[in-house]
Enzyme design. Sequence first.
Site, mmCIF file in Angstrom:
data_model
loop_
_atom_site.group_PDB
_atom_site.id
_atom_site.type_symbol
_atom_site.label_atom_id
_atom_site.label_comp_id
_atom_site.label_asym_id
_atom_site.label_seq_id
_atom_site.Cartn_x
_atom_site.Cartn_y
_atom_site.Cartn_z
ATOM 1 N N SER A 29 -2.763 -2.740 12.395
ATOM 2 C CA SER A 29 -1.530 -2.791 11.620
ATOM 3 C C SER A 29 -0.300 -3.618 12.636
ATOM 4 O O SER A 29 0.290 -4.262 11.727
ATOM 5 C CB SER A 29 -0.950 -1.609 11.084
ATOM 6 O OG SER A 29 -0.573 -0.713 12.350
ATOM 7 N N GLU A 170 6.584 -0.245 16.474
ATOM 8 C CA GLU A 170 6.657 -1.556 16.122
ATOM 9 C C GLU A 170 7.948 -2.083 16.347
ATOM 10 O O GLU A 170 8.116 -3.407 16.644
ATOM 11 C CB GLU A 170 6.358 -1.617 14.667
ATOM 12 C CG GLU A 170 4.832 -1.543 14.358
ATOM 13 C CD GLU A 170 3.697 -2.581 14.962
ATOM 14 O OE1 GLU A 170 4.330 -3.751 14.781
ATOM 15 O OE2 GLU A 170 2.832 -2.437 15.504
HETATM 16 N N1 DGL Z 1 -2.466 1.973 14.895
HETATM 17 C C1 DGL Z 1 -2.660 2.496 13.542
HETATM 18 C C2 DGL Z 1 -3.776 3.871 13.872
HETATM 19 O O1 DGL Z 1 -4.366 3.967 14.740
HETATM 20 C C3 DGL Z 1 -1.853 2.164 12.466
HETATM 21 C C4 DGL Z 1 -0.588 3.018 12.371
HETATM 22 C C5 DGL Z 1 0.077 2.564 11.264
HETATM 23 O O2 DGL Z 1 0.223 1.374 10.974
HETATM 24 O O3 DGL Z 1 0.802 3.496 10.561
HETATM 25 O O4 DGL Z 1 -3.770 4.645 12.789
#
Ligand code: DGL
Length: 281
Positions: A29, A170
């Site tokens: 994401s 982020e």
């Molecule tokens: N990095 C992601 C995960 O491993 C997504 C986190 C998100 O976008 O909420 O779940």
Amino acid sequence: MPPALHMPARFVSPGSHPAGAALIGVFDSGVGGLSVLRALQRALPDAAWLYVADCAHAPYGERSTAYVVERSTRIAQHLFEQGCSGLVVACNTATAIAIDTLRERWPQHPVVGVEPGLKPAVVATRNGRIGVLATPATLASTRYRSLIAAQPARFHIVNRPCPDLAGLIEQGESAEAALSHAIASHCTVLRQEEVDTVVLGCTHYAFVRQAIAAQMGNDVHIVDTADAVAQQAVRRFVGLPVHPEAHGSTLVPTQADSQTLRRMAGAWLTDGHEVKKPVVL
Ligand code: DGL
């Protein structure tokens, strides 16, 4: 006797194939999957990587199932159209929700995912109490529920949804104070539960591992799955074809402001990489 596991020739000696490399797609994401990409670069130094950071649609953690499936499918389609022959879903949330769809849709391509490291955690824990930090979507998924059900019942697993962490990571430096506060509050709950092992169930959390470790204390074991995913990639990507023009690591954001991606990639990736202009997907 099964054949011995072997590395394909092009992965054995770096530089031995100047004309291209196996091109492997990776997505998350946003920046979280860079923690997985670093492990992938180390495990497969001769492969080339095309990483989509879906920052324009992050975080995924509180999105609907349909939304995450739609984003994952769109990104995978783009990566395969660019010539990728394998795919790493470097996101626990997208793996939990969408990996079955991706594997059904592209059975000709190996697709490797990432899931919260409960298996290493049950090996590591001394008191049988394990905390899992992950997005609400991951923890609510059928796939994660099955993973829990597969662990021996004597382990006490404390699932701690963290709707805020990935989004704050982020945002980068501007959100540092809020991020510290959020980490402290999640870790307080896990300390109260007396867990001795904490699973980082979201690839973004690797970036705040030290802050989590500092909150939890020296005796607590932290489990991250990036290296295990990279080893799985080594096994699954044996024999992928060489793409004649592929080399190095290319990062592609889906939003114009890619400051956090540039900063995190600069700090985190040890090999060279190029950040491309954003794509609209
Ligand atoms: N990095 C992601 C995960 O491993 C997504 C986190 C998100 O976008 O909420 O779940």
